[in-house]
Scaffold this motif. Structure first.
Motif, mmCIF file in Angstrom:
data_model
loop_
_atom_site.group_PDB
_atom_site.id
_atom_site.type_symbol
_atom_site.label_atom_id
_atom_site.label_comp_id
_atom_site.label_asym_id
_atom_site.label_seq_id
_atom_site.Cartn_x
_atom_site.Cartn_y
_atom_site.Cartn_z
ATOM 1 N N ARG A 10 -8.216 1.571 -13.030
ATOM 2 C CA ARG A 10 -7.864 1.407 -11.623
ATOM 3 C C ARG A 10 -8.976 0.653 -10.903
ATOM 4 O O ARG A 10 -10.156 0.869 -11.149
ATOM 5 C CB ARG A 10 -7.661 2.771 -10.975
ATOM 6 N N GLU A 52 -10.195 -4.034 -0.835
ATOM 7 C CA GLU A 52 -9.739 -2.660 -0.644
ATOM 8 C C GLU A 52 -8.353 -2.443 -1.255
ATOM 9 O O GLU A 52 -8.081 -1.398 -1.842
ATOM 10 C CB GLU A 52 -9.700 -2.327 0.852
ATOM 11 N N HIS A 53 -7.479 -3.434 -1.130
ATOM 12 C CA HIS A 53 -6.145 -3.295 -1.728
ATOM 13 C C HIS A 53 -6.255 -3.167 -3.248
ATOM 14 O O HIS A 53 -5.595 -2.305 -3.856
ATOM 15 C CB HIS A 53 -5.259 -4.487 -1.360
ATOM 16 N N ASN A 108 0.856 -1.181 0.000
ATOM 17 C CA ASN A 108 0.000 0.000 0.000
ATOM 18 C C ASN A 108 0.897 1.237 0.000
ATOM 19 O O ASN A 108 1.371 1.676 1.051
ATOM 20 C CB ASN A 108 -0.894 0.020 1.242
ATOM 21 N N ASP A 109 1.148 1.784 -1.155
ATOM 22 C CA ASP A 109 2.086 2.903 -1.293
ATOM 23 C C ASP A 109 1.438 3.961 -2.169
ATOM 24 O O ASP A 109 1.428 3.866 -3.396
ATOM 25 C CB ASP A 109 3.388 2.394 -1.916
ATOM 26 N N ASP A 110 0.895 5.010 -1.519
ATOM 27 C CA ASP A 110 0.159 6.035 -2.257
ATOM 28 C C ASP A 110 1.062 6.829 -3.190
ATOM 29 O O ASP A 110 0.662 7.182 -4.307
ATOM 30 C CB ASP A 110 -0.538 6.976 -1.278
ATOM 31 N N GLY A 111 2.273 7.115 -2.745
ATOM 32 C CA GLY A 111 3.188 7.845 -3.603
ATOM 33 C C GLY A 111 3.541 7.062 -4.850
ATOM 34 O O GLY A 111 3.516 7.593 -5.969
ATOM 35 N N PHE A 167 -7.493 0.423 -4.489
ATOM 36 C CA PHE A 167 -6.553 1.536 -4.536
ATOM 37 C C PHE A 167 -5.234 1.203 -5.228
ATOM 38 O O PHE A 167 -4.607 2.084 -5.809
ATOM 39 C CB PHE A 167 -6.266 2.032 -3.112
ATOM 40 N N TYR A 168 -4.832 -0.063 -5.171
ATOM 41 C CA TYR A 168 -3.490 -0.425 -5.628
ATOM 42 C C TYR A 168 -3.498 -1.509 -6.707
ATOM 43 O O TYR A 168 -2.487 -2.147 -6.949
ATOM 44 C CB TYR A 168 -2.634 -0.871 -4.428
ATOM 45 N N VAL A 220 1.816 4.612 -6.257
ATOM 46 C CA VAL A 220 0.678 4.381 -7.150
ATOM 47 C C VAL A 220 0.395 5.612 -8.009
ATOM 48 O O VAL A 220 0.031 5.496 -9.186
ATOM 49 C CB VAL A 220 -0.565 3.931 -6.350
ATOM 50 N N HIS A 221 0.609 6.811 -7.460
ATOM 51 C CA HIS A 221 0.375 8.014 -8.261
ATOM 52 C C HIS A 221 1.496 8.219 -9.284
ATOM 53 O O HIS A 221 1.227 8.668 -10.413
ATOM 54 C CB HIS A 221 0.227 9.225 -7.338
ATOM 55 N N ARG A 222 2.713 7.874 -8.929
ATOM 56 C CA ARG A 222 3.805 7.932 -9.919
ATOM 57 C C ARG A 222 3.571 6.920 -11.036
ATOM 58 O O ARG A 222 3.846 7.189 -12.210
ATOM 59 C CB ARG A 222 5.147 7.679 -9.232
#
Length: 390
Positions: free
Chosen positions: A329, A359-360, A308-311, A363-364, A313-315
């Motif tokens: 997505r 949930e994973h 779970n890495d928001d940074g 988002f991911y 996933v946006h990159r």
């Protein structure tokens, strides 16, 4: 997009077959001989007795739940996944059943079989299992326990044409199965779907439900005669057994289906080769590669982050957009259905948080295009782009 979700899924030969039909002086365009032939050829391919061609996979879901409602007018519970297309859940609600959600197995993206069995109660009327993105969602234990408990299995195979379980095609195990022939799927009739079953009573009922509930759609003379004798005051051409729908497809859809079915097995082989190449080349320290591959018939490349890495996933999304990689997505249906507004007031607030595996993915998790004419060097380029994200 340099790398779209789908490319060339309707071929020149499909269009030529339609054009040849249209060249007739008075071609039949509504439901006719080609629809019936496609149904028979599809049943033979799948290994079931009966198939009914409809206008979408969503309509196949709807008619299937309508059949279940005929069996259980009192309602009850249907076990469904939170990772699926909306029509699976919506058809349950539309027919007055209560959806009971079960989290997924991350290796197959289908409902976890152990959690399905744990969710069964005396109110359970069916298990509505989605085979997600070409993966086999079945286990022998699940099939045996559902049979022992007399709980019907309904298979959503809309994304998984040609996938197998122990050598048998998915869609041939359940009481009823549903397929979609939308443009981006394994084969396409532009829009279209199929309801499949070995149950002759279900078959006759689906034929009626597809066409306004009309008894004249029945092709079993015993059933048709019984309705006519029970309703002697009615014109036999206009006896409506159910308050039903019009979900018929057309001769054009039937022609395209017959043409595309000839290529389906070869396309499944190629999609599977693409998947194995993709999984062998993406960075397994960043992305999951431990999917259940036995019997798979890949619909799209699943790109699921290990963490779970928001940074990150946006990159990743920025890189895919810049590189022309089309993606979705959340995987099937946009992720966790329990977050959708149509379920507000039906499930408790924050209920979606009780489904961590889904949930994973929400988002991911992503899917990106896999299709038969995707070249090896394109797969390699896609993987290099994905692996370059830090």
């Amino acid at each position: 997009m340099k790398f779209p979700l789908m490319r060339n899924n309707i071929m020149r030969e499909d269009l030529d077959a339609v054009i040849e039909h249209l060249k007739q002086d008075d071609p039949i365009l509504t439901h006719g001989a080609n629809v019936r032939a496609f149904e028979e050829e599809w049943s033979a391919w799948l290994g079931v007795k009966h198939s009914v061609f409809v206008n979408s996979g969503a309509s196949a879901n709807l008619l299937t739940m309508a059949i279940l409602k005929i069996r259980h007018p009192e309602g009850g519970e249907v076990i469904v996944p939170p990772l699926t297309w909306i029509s699976d859940v919506a058809s349950v609600l539309q027919n007055g059943f209560t959806p009971v959600f079960v989290d997924i197995d991350p290796k197959s993206l289908a409902m976890d079989p152990a959690k399905i069995l744990a969710a069964i109660t005396d109110k359970t009327r069916a298990v509505f299992l989605t085979h997600v993105q070409g993966f086999d969602g079945l286990t022998d234990e699940l099939l045996a326990e559902l049979e022992r408990k007399h709980i019907p299995l309904i298979e959503d195979v809309c994304e998984s044409h040609g996938a197998t379980h122990r050598g048998g095609k998915l869609g041939s195990f359940g009481w009823i199965s549903n397929f979609s022939f939308y443009y981006a799927h394994h084969m396409s009739t532009i829009e279209g779907g199929m309801v499949c079953t070995n149950d002759s009573e279900v078959y006759q009922q689906v034929r009626m439900l597809r066409s306004h509930g009309m008894v004249r759609e029945v092709n079993d003379p015993v059933v048709r005669t019984a309705y006519q004798r029970a309703n002697p005051e009615l014109n036999p051409d206009f006896i409506f057994a159910f308050p039903a729908y019009n979900t018929r497809n057309t001769e054009i859809g039937g022609i395209m289906g017959r043409s595309q079915l000839k290529r389906l097995d070869a396309n499944v082989v190629r999609r599977t080769e693409n998947l194995h190449r993709f999984l062998s080349r993406i960075d397994s320290s960043k992305y999951r590669t431990d999917f259940k591959l036995e019997g798979s018939s890949n619909y799209a490349f699943n790109l699921v982050l290990q963490k779970n890495d928001d940074g990150f996933v946006h990159r990743l999304m920025t890189k895919m957009r810049e590189s022309g990689i089309e993606f979705r997505r959340g995987s099937a249906g946009g992720g966790n259905q329990l977050r959708q507004p149509y379920l507000k007031g039906i499930v408790p607030a924050d209920y979606h948080l009780q489904f961590p595996e889904t949930e994973h993915i929400h988002f991911y998790g992503f899917y990106i295009g896999n299709f038969p004419d995707l070249k090896d060097e394109e797969v390699d380029e896609i993987c290099a782009i994905l692996n370059s994200v830090e």
